[in-house]
Scaffold this motif. Structure first.
Motif, PDB file in Angstrom:
ATOM      1  N   VAL A 165       0.878  -1.163   0.000  1.00  0.00           N
ATOM      2  CA  VAL A 165       0.000   0.000   0.000  1.00  0.00           C
ATOM      3  C   VAL A 165       0.916   1.212   0.000  1.00  0.00           C
ATOM      4  N   SER A 166       0.918   1.968  -1.104  1.00  0.00           N
ATOM      5  CA  SER A 166       1.876   3.055  -1.213  1.00  0.00           C
ATOM      6  C   SER A 166       1.447   4.054  -2.269  1.00  0.00           C
ATOM      7  N   ALA A 167       1.901   5.270  -2.120  1.00  0.00           N
ATOM      8  CA  ALA A 167       1.704   6.291  -3.141  1.00  0.00           C
ATOM      9  C   ALA A 167       2.695   6.102  -4.297  1.00  0.00           C
ATOM     10  N   LEU A 168       3.710   5.274  -4.075  1.00  0.00           N
ATOM     11  CA  LEU A 168       4.727   5.052  -5.099  1.00  0.00           C
ATOM     12  C   LEU A 168       4.194   4.159  -6.212  1.00  0.00           C
ATOM     13  N   ASP A 169       4.513   4.513  -7.439  1.00  0.00           N
ATOM     14  CA  ASP A 169       4.156   3.668  -8.578  1.00  0.00           C
ATOM     15  C   ASP A 169       5.333   2.815  -9.026  1.00  0.00           C
ATOM     16  N   LYS A 170       6.535   3.319  -8.815  1.00  0.00           N
ATOM     17  CA  LYS A 170       7.729   2.649  -9.324  1.00  0.00           C
ATOM     18  C   LYS A 170       8.455   1.937  -8.198  1.00  0.00           C
ATOM     19  N   GLY A 171       9.231   0.934  -8.564  1.00  0.00           N
ATOM     20  CA  GLY A 171      10.116   0.284  -7.623  1.00  0.00           C
ATOM     21  C   GLY A 171       9.484  -0.802  -6.781  1.00  0.00           C
ATOM     22  N   ARG A 172       8.266  -1.210  -7.102  1.00  0.00           N
ATOM     23  CA  ARG A 172       7.681  -2.279  -6.301  1.00  0.00           C
ATOM     24  C   ARG A 172       8.172  -3.625  -6.830  1.00  0.00           C
ATOM     25  N   PRO A 173       8.357  -4.577  -5.918  1.00  0.00           N
ATOM     26  CA  PRO A 173       8.883  -5.867  -6.339  1.00  0.00           C
ATOM     27  C   PRO A 173       7.883  -6.637  -7.189  1.00  0.00           C
ATOM     28  N   LYS A 185      -2.694   1.613  -4.529  1.00  0.00           N
ATOM     29  CA  LYS A 185      -2.151   2.974  -4.578  1.00  0.00           C
ATOM     30  C   LYS A 185      -2.906   3.882  -3.617  1.00  0.00           C
ATOM     31  N   LYS A 186      -2.148   4.730  -2.924  1.00  0.00           N
ATOM     32  CA  LYS A 186      -2.745   5.779  -2.093  1.00  0.00           C
ATOM     33  C   LYS A 186      -3.031   6.982  -2.977  1.00  0.00           C
ATOM     34  N   PRO A 187      -4.111   7.694  -2.750  1.00  0.00           N
ATOM     35  CA  PRO A 187      -5.123   7.433  -1.734  1.00  0.00           C
ATOM     36  C   PRO A 187      -5.866   6.138  -2.038  1.00  0.00           C
ATOM     37  N   ILE A 188      -6.235   5.433  -0.986  1.00  0.00           N
ATOM     38  CA  ILE A 188      -6.794   4.088  -1.103  1.00  0.00           C
ATOM     39  C   ILE A 188      -8.232   4.137  -1.592  1.00  0.00           C
ATOM     40  N   ASP A 189      -8.506   3.343  -2.604  1.00  0.00           N
ATOM     41  CA  ASP A 189      -9.880   3.099  -3.040  1.00  0.00           C
ATOM     42  C   ASP A 189     -10.345   1.876  -2.245  1.00  0.00           C
ATOM     43  N   PHE A 190     -11.268   2.097  -1.304  1.00  0.00           N
ATOM     44  CA  PHE A 190     -11.653   1.017  -0.398  1.00  0.00           C
ATOM     45  C   PHE A 190     -12.397  -0.112  -1.105  1.00  0.00           C
ATOM     46  N   ASN A 191     -13.034   0.165  -2.222  1.00  0.00           N
ATOM     47  CA  ASN A 191     -13.655  -0.917  -2.997  1.00  0.00           C
ATOM     48  C   ASN A 191     -12.589  -1.844  -3.556  1.00  0.00           C
ATOM     49  N   ASP A 192     -11.498  -1.264  -4.091  1.00  0.00           N
ATOM     50  CA  ASP A 192     -10.379  -2.080  -4.585  1.00  0.00           C
ATOM     51  C   ASP A 192      -9.739  -2.866  -3.451  1.00  0.00           C
ATOM     52  N   LEU A 193      -9.577  -2.211  -2.308  1.00  0.00           N
ATOM     53  CA  LEU A 193      -8.997  -2.868  -1.140  1.00  0.00           C
ATOM     54  C   LEU A 193      -9.825  -4.092  -0.745  1.00  0.00           C
ATOM     55  N   LEU A 194     -11.140  -3.928  -0.671  1.00  0.00           N
ATOM     56  CA  LEU A 194     -12.007  -5.034  -0.271  1.00  0.00           C
ATOM     57  C   LEU A 194     -11.972  -6.180  -1.281  1.00  0.00           C
ATOM     58  N   LYS A 195     -11.878  -5.863  -2.561  1.00  0.00           N
ATOM     59  CA  LYS A 195     -11.778  -6.918  -3.570  1.00  0.00           C
ATOM     60  C   LYS A 195     -10.518  -7.755  -3.354  1.00  0.00           C
ATOM     61  N   ILE A 196      -9.409  -7.089  -3.072  1.00  0.00           N
ATOM     62  CA  ILE A 196      -8.147  -7.805  -2.856  1.00  0.00           C
ATOM     63  C   ILE A 196      -8.222  -8.643  -1.586  1.00  0.00           C
ATOM     64  N   VAL A 197      -8.723  -8.064  -0.500  1.00  0.00           N
ATOM     65  CA  VAL A 197      -8.810  -8.815   0.757  1.00  0.00           C
ATOM     66  C   VAL A 197      -9.780  -9.983   0.602  1.00  0.00           C
ATOM     67  N   ASP A 198     -10.912  -9.752  -0.055  1.00  0.00           N
ATOM     68  CA  ASP A 198     -11.869 -10.840  -0.296  1.00  0.00           C
ATOM     69  C   ASP A 198     -11.235 -11.978  -1.095  1.00  0.00           C
TER      70      ASP A 198
END
Length: 123
Positions: free
Chosen positions: A88-96, A103-116
């Motif tokens: 969970v980060s505002a950064l777009d680059k450099g993720r493994p 991406k921050k700011p967090i879209d809670f609908n996207d968050l729930l889809k991933i957790v689900d």
């Protein structure tokens, strides 16, 4: 396709109190068991005292131990190496490679889809 495993817990690792509380509040409101840690070092301590989570949501930029260091520490521990981590980060680059990213700011609908996708709700 088999359903995701029963959710034991979600660990939210975020140094910003407001963001951490908001994410935890949304997840708890949706029936998930949530634990919190303000940095990677505290997350490793929490993992000693809690059921292994079904998922870790980890910020990348944190003091004491950042998300990169947390991922490294998890990978070196046989008990923890297989725990799924979502960055969970505002950064777009450099993720493994191989890590989901919210991406921050967090879209809670996207968050729930991933957790689900990683665990069933307790309700």
């Amino acid at each position: 396709m088999s359903p995701p495993p029963q959710c034991l817990a979600v660990l939210v690792v975020e140094d910003d109190d407001d963001i951490r509380e908001a994410v935890a509040g949304v997840l708890e409101g949706e029936g998930f068991q949530v634990y919190q840690a303000e940095n990677g070092a505290r997350a490793l301590d929490r993992l000693k005292d809690m059921p292994h989570p079904s998922l870790i949501l980890a910020d990348l930029m944190m003091p004491v131990m950042d998300g990169w260091q947390l991922i490294g520490a998890l990978s070196r521990d046989d008990r923890l190496a297989t725990l799924p981590v979502v960055l969970v980060s505002a950064l777009d680059k450099g993720r493994p490679e191989g890590f989901l990213h919210i991406k921050k700011p967090i879209d809670f609908n996207d968050l729930l889809k991933i957790v689900d996708g990683h665990c069933l709700r307790r309700t």
